[in-house]
Design a protein around this motif. Structure first.
Motif, PDB file in Angstrom:
ATOM      1  N   GLN A 124       0.810  -1.224   0.000  1.00 39.30           N
ATOM      2  CA  GLN A 124       0.000   0.000   0.000  1.00 39.30           C
ATOM      3  C   GLN A 124       0.840   1.268   0.000  1.00 39.30           C
ATOM      4  N   ASP A 125       1.955   1.309   0.714  1.00 37.67           N
ATOM      5  CA  ASP A 125       2.766   2.528   0.737  1.00 37.67           C
ATOM      6  C   ASP A 125       3.393   2.812  -0.629  1.00 37.67           C
ATOM      7  N   GLN A 126       3.917   1.765  -1.261  1.00 39.24           N
ATOM      8  CA  GLN A 126       4.532   1.937  -2.577  1.00 39.24           C
ATOM      9  C   GLN A 126       3.498   2.364  -3.603  1.00 39.24           C
ATOM     10  N   LEU A 127       2.314   1.760  -3.566  1.00 44.35           N
ATOM     11  CA  LEU A 127       1.272   2.127  -4.523  1.00 44.35           C
ATOM     12  C   LEU A 127       0.753   3.533  -4.262  1.00 44.35           C
ATOM     13  N   PHE A 128       0.634   3.914  -2.992  1.00 47.59           N
ATOM     14  CA  PHE A 128       0.183   5.268  -2.693  1.00 47.59           C
ATOM     15  C   PHE A 128       1.192   6.289  -3.217  1.00 47.59           C
ATOM     16  N   ALA A 129       2.485   6.041  -2.994  1.00 51.87           N
ATOM     17  CA  ALA A 129       3.512   6.972  -3.483  1.00 51.87           C
ATOM     18  C   ALA A 129       3.433   7.122  -4.999  1.00 51.87           C
ATOM     19  N   LEU A 130       3.214   6.026  -5.686  1.00 45.09           N
ATOM     20  CA  LEU A 130       3.079   6.057  -7.146  1.00 45.09           C
ATOM     21  C   LEU A 130       1.842   6.844  -7.566  1.00 45.09           C
ATOM     22  N   ALA A 132       0.016   8.951  -5.888  1.00 41.18           N
ATOM     23  CA  ALA A 132       0.026  10.353  -5.453  1.00 41.18           C
ATOM     24  C   ALA A 132       0.752  11.243  -6.455  1.00 41.18           C
ATOM     25  N   ARG A 133       1.653  10.671  -7.234  1.00 36.21           N
ATOM     26  CA  ARG A 133       2.345  11.434  -8.276  1.00 36.21           C
ATOM     27  C   ARG A 133       1.510  11.554  -9.544  1.00 36.21           C
ATOM     28  N   MET A 134       0.466  10.762  -9.633  1.00 35.31           N
ATOM     29  CA  MET A 134      -0.320  10.726 -10.861  1.00 35.31           C
ATOM     30  C   MET A 134      -1.639  11.478 -10.768  1.00 35.31           C
ATOM     31  N   VAL A 135      -2.191  11.620  -9.584  1.00 38.70           N
ATOM     32  CA  VAL A 135      -3.485  12.287  -9.430  1.00 38.70           C
ATOM     33  C   VAL A 135      -3.290  13.621  -8.721  1.00 38.70           C
ATOM     34  N   PRO A 136      -4.249  14.542  -8.883  1.00 32.63           N
ATOM     35  CA  PRO A 136      -4.058  15.906  -8.391  1.00 32.63           C
ATOM     36  C   PRO A 136      -3.923  16.077  -6.877  1.00 32.63           C
ATOM     37  N   ASP A 137      -4.589  15.262  -6.066  1.00 35.00           N
ATOM     38  CA  ASP A 137      -4.459  15.486  -4.626  1.00 35.00           C
ATOM     39  C   ASP A 137      -4.424  14.175  -3.849  1.00 35.00           C
ATOM     40  N   ARG A 138      -4.000  14.279  -2.589  1.00 34.84           N
ATOM     41  CA  ARG A 138      -3.786  13.109  -1.749  1.00 34.84           C
ATOM     42  C   ARG A 138      -5.083  12.351  -1.447  1.00 34.84           C
ATOM     43  N   ASP A 139      -6.189  13.071  -1.282  1.00 34.90           N
ATOM     44  CA  ASP A 139      -7.455  12.387  -1.022  1.00 34.90           C
ATOM     45  C   ASP A 139      -7.844  11.499  -2.207  1.00 34.90           C
ATOM     46  N   GLN A 140      -7.668  12.035  -3.411  1.00 34.85           N
ATOM     47  CA  GLN A 140      -7.942  11.228  -4.603  1.00 34.85           C
ATOM     48  C   GLN A 140      -6.990  10.036  -4.658  1.00 34.85           C
ATOM     49  N   ALA A 141      -5.733  10.260  -4.287  1.00 34.75           N
ATOM     50  CA  ALA A 141      -4.759   9.169  -4.304  1.00 34.75           C
ATOM     51  C   ALA A 141      -5.180   8.050  -3.354  1.00 34.75           C
ATOM     52  N   HIS A 142      -5.626   8.414  -2.160  1.00 29.98           N
ATOM     53  CA  HIS A 142      -6.107   7.395  -1.210  1.00 29.98           C
ATOM     54  C   HIS A 142      -7.287   6.627  -1.801  1.00 29.98           C
ATOM     55  N   ASP A 143      -8.223   7.356  -2.408  1.00 27.29           N
ATOM     56  CA  ASP A 143      -9.389   6.709  -3.015  1.00 27.29           C
ATOM     57  C   ASP A 143      -8.991   5.773  -4.142  1.00 27.29           C
ATOM     58  N   VAL A 144      -8.056   6.216  -4.973  1.00 30.13           N
ATOM     59  CA  VAL A 144      -7.617   5.397  -6.112  1.00 30.13           C
ATOM     60  C   VAL A 144      -6.925   4.125  -5.625  1.00 30.13           C
ATOM     61  N   VAL A 145      -6.062   4.240  -4.625  1.00 31.83           N
ATOM     62  CA  VAL A 145      -5.364   3.053  -4.112  1.00 31.83           C
ATOM     63  C   VAL A 145      -6.366   2.084  -3.490  1.00 31.83           C
ATOM     64  N   GLN A 146      -7.319   2.617  -2.736  1.00 32.40           N
ATOM     65  CA  GLN A 146      -8.336   1.756  -2.143  1.00 32.40           C
ATOM     66  C   GLN A 146      -9.128   1.040  -3.234  1.00 32.40           C
ATOM     67  N   GLY A 166       4.094  -6.058  -9.869  1.00 36.77           N
ATOM     68  CA  GLY A 166       3.746  -5.588 -11.203  1.00 36.77           C
ATOM     69  C   GLY A 166       2.252  -5.663 -11.462  1.00 36.77           C
ATOM     70  N   TRP A 167       1.616  -6.753 -11.016  1.00 29.72           N
ATOM     71  CA  TRP A 167       0.178  -6.928 -11.202  1.00 29.72           C
ATOM     72  C   TRP A 167      -0.588  -5.846 -10.445  1.00 29.72           C
ATOM     73  N   LEU A 168      -0.231  -5.636  -9.181  1.00 28.10           N
ATOM     74  CA  LEU A 168      -0.899  -4.608  -8.384  1.00 28.10           C
ATOM     75  C   LEU A 168      -0.614  -3.212  -8.930  1.00 28.10           C
ATOM     76  N   THR A 169       0.606  -2.991  -9.397  1.00 29.72           N
ATOM     77  CA  THR A 169       0.958  -1.685  -9.957  1.00 29.72           C
ATOM     78  C   THR A 169       0.133  -1.403 -11.207  1.00 29.72           C
ATOM     79  N   ARG A 170      -0.048  -2.406 -12.052  1.00 27.23           N
ATOM     80  CA  ARG A 170      -0.852  -2.230 -13.267  1.00 27.23           C
ATOM     81  C   ARG A 170      -2.285  -1.835 -12.905  1.00 27.23           C
ATOM     82  N   ILE A 171      -2.846  -2.504 -11.913  1.00 26.29           N
ATOM     83  CA  ILE A 171      -4.217  -2.188 -11.489  1.00 26.29           C
ATOM     84  C   ILE A 171      -4.283  -0.757 -10.955  1.00 26.29           C
ATOM     85  N   ALA A 172      -3.300  -0.372 -10.129  1.00 34.38           N
ATOM     86  CA  ALA A 172      -3.293   0.973  -9.546  1.00 34.38           C
ATOM     87  C   ALA A 172      -3.088   2.049 -10.613  1.00 34.38           C
TER      88      ALA A 172
END
Length: 186
Positions: free
Chosen positions: A29-35, A37-51, A71-77
């Motif tokens: 979860q931490d690695q996917l959130f960091a990824l 968070a760099r792709m979406v405009p704000d942290r709340d959206q990043a949390h929602d996307v990772v969830q 890699g599989w989880l990263t592709r989904i995220a």
């Protein structure tokens, strides 16, 4: 976590062991959130996307056919992040407008005295958010997250040549974005 451990956890999760899936979530979860968070405009959206990415992974456990769990989880995220960005972001991206970009050997600015490290990071993140989502994903996966060209292409479900094209254009646009900022601050 070792790959064999992850494969065992996936196998257990596929057989209905929710604790095994939760262990995978804890590991990634931490690695996917960091990824993300760099792709979406704000942290709340990043949390929602990772969830949402983890919900999707859980719903589609049967689609995992082996290989890299990361890699599989990263592709989904990444797919979830791209869908979020495309749905919410206006079409005001950094596009190629025919302006000539100076080559790296001609583009030399002493930024140590002009900008602090935090400002540089903010300018780079602003530049990344100005790229079209597909280009942004390629640059983040390869240049920021450190995936190889082959891994990044696989995650994005594109050819390596398409990935290299997106990387090239994205880097040029980022360079232009930073050059304009640095010239305006000099």
């Amino acid at each position: 976590m070792r790959r064999m451990d992850e494969t065992a956890l996936i196998g257990s999760a596929q057989r209905g062991d929710l604790d095994a899936f939760n262990d995978l979530v804890d590991c990634h979860q931490d690695q996917l959130f960091a990824l993300v968070a760099r792709m979406v405009p704000d942290r709340d959206q990043a949390h929602d996307v990772v969830q949402e990415a983890f919900f999707s992974a859980y719903r589609h456990l049967a689609s995992f056919r082996g290989g890299s769990v990361r890699g599989w989880l990263t592709r989904i995220a990444v797919n979830a992040a791209l869908a979020c960005v495309r749905a919410r972001e206006p079409a005001s991206y950094l596009e190629d407008d025919g302006i000539q970009v100076e080559s790296p050997r001609d583009w030399s600015v002493d930024i140590e005295g002009d900008l602090e490290r935090g400002e540089i990071r903010r300018h780079i993140e602003d530049g990344l958010h100005g790229l079209v989502p597909d280009m942004r994903a390629a640059v983040i996966l390869h240049d920021v997250e450190g995936f190889t060209a082959g891994e990044a292409a696989l995650i994005l479900n594109i050819s390596q040549s398409a990935l290299k094209s997106r990387l090239h254009r994205g880097r040029l646009l980022l360079r232009r974005h930073l050059a304009v900022l640095l010239k305006s601050e000099l």
